[in-house]
Enzyme design. Structure first.
Site, PDB file in Angstrom:
ATOM      1  N   ASP A 451       0.834  -1.205   0.000  1.00 20.62           N
ATOM      2  CA  ASP A 451       0.000   0.000   0.000  1.00 20.62           C
ATOM      3  C   ASP A 451       0.868   1.254   0.000  1.00 20.62           C
ATOM      4  OD1 ASP A 451      -2.282   1.554   0.172  1.00 20.62           O
ATOM      5  OD2 ASP A 451      -3.062   0.596   1.985  1.00 20.62           O
ATOM      6  N   ASP A 516     -11.006   2.044  -3.275  1.00 21.31           N
ATOM      7  CA  ASP A 516     -11.488   1.727  -1.932  1.00 21.31           C
ATOM      8  C   ASP A 516     -13.008   1.663  -1.890  1.00 21.31           C
ATOM      9  OD1 ASP A 516      -9.204   1.283  -0.552  1.00 21.31           O
ATOM     10  OD2 ASP A 516      -9.042   3.281   0.316  1.00 21.31           O
TER      11      ASP A 516
HETATM   12  C1  DGJ Z   1      -5.815   2.069   1.968  1.00 22.03           C
HETATM   13  C2  DGJ Z   1      -6.241   0.861   1.181  1.00 22.03           C
HETATM   14  O1  DGJ Z   1      -6.774   1.249  -0.038  1.00 22.03           O
HETATM   15  C3  DGJ Z   1      -7.214   0.043   2.011  1.00 22.03           C
HETATM   16  O2  DGJ Z   1      -7.665  -1.048   1.272  1.00 22.03           O
HETATM   17  C4  DGJ Z   1      -6.550  -0.394   3.275  1.00 22.03           C
HETATM   18  O3  DGJ Z   1      -5.521  -1.278   2.983  1.00 22.03           O
HETATM   19  C5  DGJ Z   1      -6.029   0.812   4.032  1.00 22.03           C
HETATM   20  N1  DGJ Z   1      -5.210   1.647   3.208  1.00 22.03           N
HETATM   21  C6  DGJ Z   1      -5.250   0.387   5.246  1.00 22.03           C
HETATM   22  O4  DGJ Z   1      -4.680   1.427   5.898  1.00 22.03           O
END
Ligand code: DGJ
Length: 715
Positions: A451, A516
């Site tokens: 990430d 997301d």
């Molecule tokens: C952003 C990501 O897009 C989410 O899926 C998740 O992993 C969060 N970060 C975790 O902090």
């Protein structure tokens, strides 16, 4: 008259011709529909003889491959260099042209003996997809440092009848928003300074005719395979000529080449199709599938994911997670990904980031009991990292406050309570590699979700110079180092959802987290937008909770699960609180995905033209024996009857059995209906490909927020 040597590259439906006479500037003299074999190359220059106009140059001025300033081309520029204000007027002349026919590659070497720089362009045909990959390297041949302020990898002349520009904007949880507009006199420009690919400025653009639609018309596309700052432009000059160009966006002083040093400009992937936007997308998909992804990943069915984020966020409880894993296995999930929150003091997003040791507080016996439970259930274990970042409240930051990117005397822009580490420093990457390597070595983990959750607002290094470009290169190297040490571990690229989803990162990772937002209605459009460039096999798509955490919208399980089938399917919700009937329906959706994932991920993806209230996409097997279509009813339809479903990509002469597979046992909301008349949810009915593509199937009436999956098999 100068005698022209020509370099001709044919790829898929496209031809690119570069005029490349030794001692002269090279330039792309033609890019577009494939020219017939034997076409006399010299005719291209003759056909393009310019007409002198009063008040202008008395000779045609060509832009060169990168519109360098010494050519005197006034409509756009692709190169800005100097040595303390000198040597800026670069004019590159061809020194050698090398063709490697057996490797489908050609290289043009050019140089400027006065400015003392050399540039090498590599043109690589990807025979699997028909796209052309173009890369460029610039070398400082002088005795003094050379400052490089800007370089486009290539300037491509766009056929003038391509009147429309399709670009991509967006935001967090709303990526890949398609914007189609009429080309205009001047510059269409996207500049991204976020230090990651960005949510709002995907580095890809499509140019097409006014009449181009999803299934017809000409289109060409340009994508910059780069996960950082970029510029992407379409210039319609005063001459009327159109130029598309792209390159990394460089910050002041970012690239200063010492004598003998080189700068490699990120690759541009160029594609052309006369089969509409869908045809163009298929070429990009094939490029990713066959030339970006690792063979081992491509050949393995994409496993159904479970991701813990929306289920528990930072609230990890090993026993609860084990129970969740058991439920996940029960409904057919194959990979269990433990998201943010398993390490250090990371109980919220204000602390612990950067401390990559399993949290004693939360996992007193380590991660192994949970991993054993997961693998014992027949699933693979995955884990989340955000290696490039650190919370100021972390042991790592306390030990190395100087490791972060920053600008002296300037306050950091607050962004999710975290700062970015300077990956261009070898000791930073060594440390990160050691931490990731230790976790992967000590545990049975087959998957990493990588990430990255902030923009690089102040990407300065300790030496005071900008590091945004070096950051991306160092990131690629770090991921590759992890891959070499752990070749069986797959890696997903995530960046607050789809903030780092591009062909550059896909040469180093195996999947992207598309967004997301798990809101199925939003996802229909996000996935449709992404599909202009990204194939389904890499686009992560998860079934979220009934009420979406981001939009607050409530959608049925049938809609949520049906939407994720057109992607790489996963689940992201608290399985322990989900109603049993919904779980049962989800299990059926997962089963359906498993039955069809080979078709979905290996076949040709199609979009049908947008119709108010509907989003229709499908995948047709390469041998045309099978297809799966998704018809999403996004809103109330304007007319009494929904339109006919005019399919594409089928073999007209074949007979296909048509069945409605999803939602399971779906009943029409009124009668009579084509669903019952044709027994679509039972044995189905048989029609020729020609009938399905010309007369089309009447779509049934359905409530908004319904997705129908229609399956076709050749008899
Ligand atoms: C952003 C990501 O897009 C989410 O899926 C998740 O992993 C969060 N970060 C975790 O902090």
């Amino acid at each position: 008259m100068v005698e022209l040597a020509h370099l001709r590259m044919d790829s898929g439906e496209m031809t690119l011709v570069v005029a490349a006479a030794i001692g002269q500037p090279a330039y792309v003299i033609y890019w577009g529909r494939q020219l017939p074999e034997g076409f006399a190359m010299a005719d291209l220059a003759r056909l393009g003889t310019g007409q002198h106009v009063f008040g202008s140059e008395t000779q045609n001025v060509q832009p060169g491959l990168i519109a360098e300033p010494g050519l005197g081309f006034a409509d756009s520029s692709g190169l800005a260099v100097h040595r303390s204000g000198q040597d800026w007027g670069v004019r590159l002349s061809v020194t050698a042209v090398k063709e490697y026919g057996d490797q489908n590659r050609a290289v043009i070497h050019a140089g400027d003996p006065v400015a003392q720089i050399a540039v090498e362009h590599v043109f690589q045909i990807d025979t699997d997809s028909g796209v052309l990959e173009i890369s460029a390297r610039l070398r400082n041949l002088g005795q003094e440092p050379l400052t490089l302020n800007q370089m486009s990898t290539i300037c491509l002349p766009v056929p003038r009848h391509f009147s429309d520009i399709v670009g991509f904007s967006g935001r967090w949880a709303g990526e890949f928003r398609t914007e189609r507009l009429r080309r205009f006199s001047g510059s269409w420009l996207r500049e991204n300074r976020r230090g990651r690919t960005s949510h709002d400025s995907f580095p890809g653009v499509i140019l097409c005719e006014e009449k181009t639609r999803e299934q017809s018309g000409e289109a060409c596309g340009v994508h910059l395979a780069w996960s950082g700052n970029h510029h992407l432009r379409v210039d319609t000059g005063n001459s009327g000529d159109v130029m598309a160009s792209a390159g990394a966006l460089l910050l002041p002083g970012e690239i200063i080449l010492a004598p003998g040093e080189e700068y490699s400009s990120p690759s541009v992937i160029a594609s052309y199709s006369a089969r509409g936007l869908t045809g163009l997308g298929q070429r990009f998909h094939d490029h990713v599938r066959f030339n970006r992804l690792r063979e081992s990943v491509r050949n393995r069915p994409r496993p159904v994911h479970y991701n813990s984020w929306e289920a528990v966020y930072f609230d990890h409880d090993p026993e609860q997670l084990k129970a969740m894993a058991s439920k996940a296995a029960e409904i057919g999930i194959e990979r269990f990904v433990l998201d943010d929150g398993w390490f250090g003091l990371r109980r919220n997003d204000r602390s612990g980031l950067g401390d990559w040791v399993v949290s004693d507080d939360v996992y007193p016996d380590g991660l192994t009991p949970l991993i054993n439970h997961v693998t014992g259930l027949g699933m693979e274990m995955g884990i989340w990292f955000e290696p490039e970042m650190v919370n100021p409240d972390s042991d790592l930051y306390r030990a190395h406050p100087d490791w972060v990117l920053q600008i002296d005397g300037t306050e950091q822009v607050p962004f999710r309570n975290q700062l970015a580490l300077d990956l261009s420093r070898g000791e930073v990457c060594d440390h990160l590699f050691d931490r990731i390597d230790a976790i992967l070595r000590d545990h049975d983990i087959g998957y990493v979700k990588w990430d990255m959750n902030r923009d690089l607002n102040h990407p300065g290094g300790q030496d005071g110079r900008p590091k945004a470009f070096a950051q991306v290169q160092a990131l690629y190297d770090l991921i590759d180092r992890v891959r070499v040490a752990h070749p069986d571990v797959e890696i997903e690229s995530c960046s607050s959802g789809g903030g780092r989803a591009d062909f550059g990162i896909l040469a180093h990772t195996d999947r992207v987290w598309t967004s997301d937002s798990n809101d199925a209605l939003d996802r229909q459009l996000i996935q449709r937008g992404a599909s202009h460039f990204l194939p389904l096999c890499v686009t992560g798509a998860h079934v979220g909770p009934a009420r979406c955490h981001i939009t607050g919208r409530k959608l049925s399980m049938a809609m949520r699960a049906g939407t994720t089938i057109m992607g790489h399917m996963g689940v992201e919700m608290n399985l322990l609180s989900e109603p049993q009937p919904d779980l049962e329906e989800l299990a059926k959706g997962i089963e359906l995905y498993k039955q069809h994932r080979q078709l979905l991920h290996d076949g040709d993806f199609h979009r049908l033209d947008s119709v108010t209230g509907l989003n229709i996409t499908g995948v047709v097997a390469r041998d045309q024996q099978e297809a799966l279509w998704s018809v999403a009813y996004m809103a109330s339809l304007p007319e009494r009857f929904p339109p006919r479903l005019l399919l594409s990509g089928l073999e007209p002469g074949l007979d296909y059995r048509v069945r409605l597979l999803w939602p399971e046992n779906w009943r029409s909301i009124t009668s009579p209906s084509i669903v019952e008349e044709l027994d679509l949810t039972g044995n189905g009915s048989v029609f020729s490909g020609a009938a399905l593509m010309t007369a089309g199937l009447q779509l049934p009436t359905a409530f908004p927020e319904t997705v129908l999956l229609i399956h076709l098999v050749a008899e």
